[in-house]
Design a protein around this motif. Structure first.
Motif, PDB file in Angstrom:
ATOM      1  N   LEU A 200       0.909 -52.026  30.140  1.00  0.00           N
ATOM      2  CA  LEU A 200       0.728 -53.413  29.691  1.00  0.00           C
ATOM      3  C   LEU A 200       0.993 -53.533  28.194  1.00  0.00           C
ATOM      4  CD1 LEU A 200      -2.561 -54.312  31.635  1.00  0.00           C
ATOM      5  CD2 LEU A 200      -0.198 -54.748  32.310  1.00  0.00           C
ATOM      6  N   GLN A 219       6.533 -53.496  34.075  1.00  0.00           N
ATOM      7  CA  GLN A 219       5.488 -52.486  33.921  1.00  0.00           C
ATOM      8  C   GLN A 219       5.720 -51.293  34.846  1.00  0.00           C
ATOM      9  OE1 GLN A 219       2.363 -55.263  34.674  1.00  0.00           O
ATOM     10  NE2 GLN A 219       2.859 -56.356  32.780  1.00  0.00           N
ATOM     11  N   SER A 377      -3.913 -56.573  24.584  1.00  0.00           N
ATOM     12  CA  SER A 377      -2.759 -55.683  24.410  1.00  0.00           C
ATOM     13  C   SER A 377      -1.786 -56.186  23.346  1.00  0.00           C
ATOM     14  CB  SER A 377      -2.025 -55.497  25.738  1.00  0.00           C
ATOM     15  OG  SER A 377      -1.409 -56.703  26.151  1.00  0.00           O
TER      16      SER A 377
END
Length: 512
Positions: A200, A219, A377
């Motif tokens: 992520l 991802q 993130s």
């Protein structure tokens, strides 16, 4: 038998996460809440006790004992050794949380502190130092020291259970298989969850640098590429792949920190480091034993207890790896290298990245806290957007995260290979490849099913029984160190006695 049980538990939880991710998440969320509420005190006391034990061993007479023969030299240089243990221990965590944690605490500080105030900023930095300082490294250090001591000085296997089975109590010796099962499960799920969560952040970095869409397909591709890289590194062995990549990443991390220090509010960062270090030292014991029995607050459980459980759950993996690369070090050198130096490095890292982010947030009203609240993130890249050369910094940080995940995956496959070959320090390449593919498969499967967060929580739940195992490891280490020091002392006394007799005989002959 142990591997069959471990594999069975892993497959069962993965299938649970694939077919019923919400049910899995709810179950382990409830379990985690129960553990942190009822056993938070246990985590606090155990981890503080490990700090006391590690400091005593380092600065007592026992510190001169070596992990190996008395005349044995270390396999790796100090620089390469530190780079490897740092990369395996928490390098990726510092990159992920270096900005995100201080800004999270600034917006939601510990109980009794008003949010978004100077007091909240000071508390944010103090608790970031606390959560990433001596406490986690003491956990890793004692576990690694126990494994290395019984492996290199007593000729035992490179397994977590070896130290436990050295205890003189028969019921505890029978716990060996259960300890190894816990270690395999915690390592496999911990690394799989980290690969998923790391994908992520890498996705966020590539989105900032190259516009790559933030999506499951991206991802999965990131995990696939990362897996190929860490498997290629794994098959080259510790002395090449892991060592070279870890050293490269340590240099890159240092250059990135220097760049942010130079481009950001340099004096404010130095002031932040100085003030926070003083606050950390003055509040060390209070923070180490802080619970909230008279306040309806989950902050300590959500952060401190959660972190302590996380470090404990990762300790078999990190401990085995650190022990693997530490042969030939003295206990004193080992503890200084695995506790004091990484702690100082973490303090500098949080001061540079967290201190810069807080300064920009408070003094220049840059909305980094809002970015953290929206998506943790993206925190690091939100900071870079407010600095010169943001594109270059974001690209360097993305490479840093990627290589840290390669080294984590590489060291994890090594450890899982050691566990599955009865402690073989250099497991066959095929064994490491199989484990690497399994861990990557678990990460991809759970990421697509939405079960990554649940498995991360499950890993923390496994920390409760392992906290008891760590206490047993500490007891075994203490008994073993005392016995070996006494044996060495008796041996040296005997040598001195023999030398005195030889000198006396020589004198008698001379005068006779």
């Amino acid at each position: 038998m142990e591997l069959i049980v471990s594999a069975g538990v892993i497959v069962a939880i993965v299938l649970w996460g694939v077919f019923a991710p919400e049910h899995l998440g709810a179950f382990f969320d409830t379990a985690l809440a129960t553990v942190t509420r009822n056993f938070g005190w246990l985590y606090l006391w155990v981890v503080l006790g490990l700090i006391a034990l590690s400091l005593f061993l380092a600065f007592s007479r026992y510190g001169q004992l070596k992990l190996g023969a008395d005349d044995e030299e270390p396999e790796f240089s100090v620089g390469a050794w530190f780079a490897m243990l740092f990369a395996a221990g928490m390098g990726i965590g510092l990159v992920f949380w270096g900005v995100a944690e201080p800004l999270s605490h600034y917006g939601t500080p510990p109980p009794g502190i008003e949010a978004r105030t100077p007091e909240a900023a000071n508390a944010a930095m103090r608790y970031s130092f606390f959560h990433w300082g001596m406490h986690p490294w003491a956990v890793y250090s004692v576990v690694a020291l126990a494994i290395g001591f019984f492996q290199f000085r007593r000729g035992g296997s490179a397994l977590v259970s070896t130290a436990v089975q050295s205890l003189p109590w028969a019921p505890l010796r029978r716990l060996g298989p259960a300890v190894n099962v816990l270690a395999v499960i915690a390592t496999a799920f911990g690394v799989a969850a980290s690969l998923g969560m790391g994908a992520l952040q890498i996705n966020s970095g590539l989105n900032a640098v190259a516009g790559l869409a933030i999506a499951p397909a991206s991802q999965v591709g990131i995990i696939a590429v990362t897996t190929v890289l860490f498997l290629a590194s794994a098959v080259t062995g510790v002395s090449r792949g892991i060592k070279w990549l870890s050293t490269f990443n340590l240099v890159l991390a240092g250059l990135l920190a220097l760049a942010v220090l130079a481009l950001g509010p340099t004096v404010a960062v130095v002031d932040t480091f100085t003030t926070t270090l003083g606050n950390y030292l003055s509040d060390f014991v209070r923070m180490s034993l802080r619970m909230t029995p008279f306040r309806d607050s989950s902050w300590v459980g959500d952060w401190t207890v959660f972190y302590w459980a996380w470090w404990i759950s990762w300790s078999p993996f990190v401990g085995l790896f650190i022990a693997r690369v530490s042969r030939g070090r003295t206990i004193r050198e080992f503890i200084i290298g695995t506790v004091a130096v990484p702690t100082l490095a973490a303090f500098v890292w949080f001061s540079v990245f967290g201190g810069t982010a807080l300064n920009l947030e408070i003094m220049r009203q840059v909305p980094i806290a809002e970015a953290v609240k929206a998506d943790v993130s993206t925190a690091l890249f939100a900071l870079f957007d407010a600095l010169p050369l943001s594109g270059l910094l974001s690209a360097a940080a993305t490479v840093l995260v990627l290589v840290f995940f390669v080294t984590s995956g590489d060291s994890a496959t090594l450890v899982l290979g050691m566990m599955s070959t009865r402690g073989n320090e250099d497991p066959p390449a095929m064994v490491k490849i199989v484990w690497g593919l399994l861990v990557a498969g678990i990460a991809i499967t759970l990421l697509l099913a939405g079960g990554i967060q649940a498995v991360q929580t499950a890993t923390i739940v496994f920390a409760l029984p392992f906290a008891v195992v760590i206490v047993l490891l500490a007891v075994a280490l203490w008994r073993g160190v005392k016995a070996d020091w006494l044996e060495q002392e008796l041996r040296e006394r005997e040598l001195r006695r023999q030398l005195r007799m030889q000198l006396a005989t020589r004198d008698d002959k001379r005068h006779g």
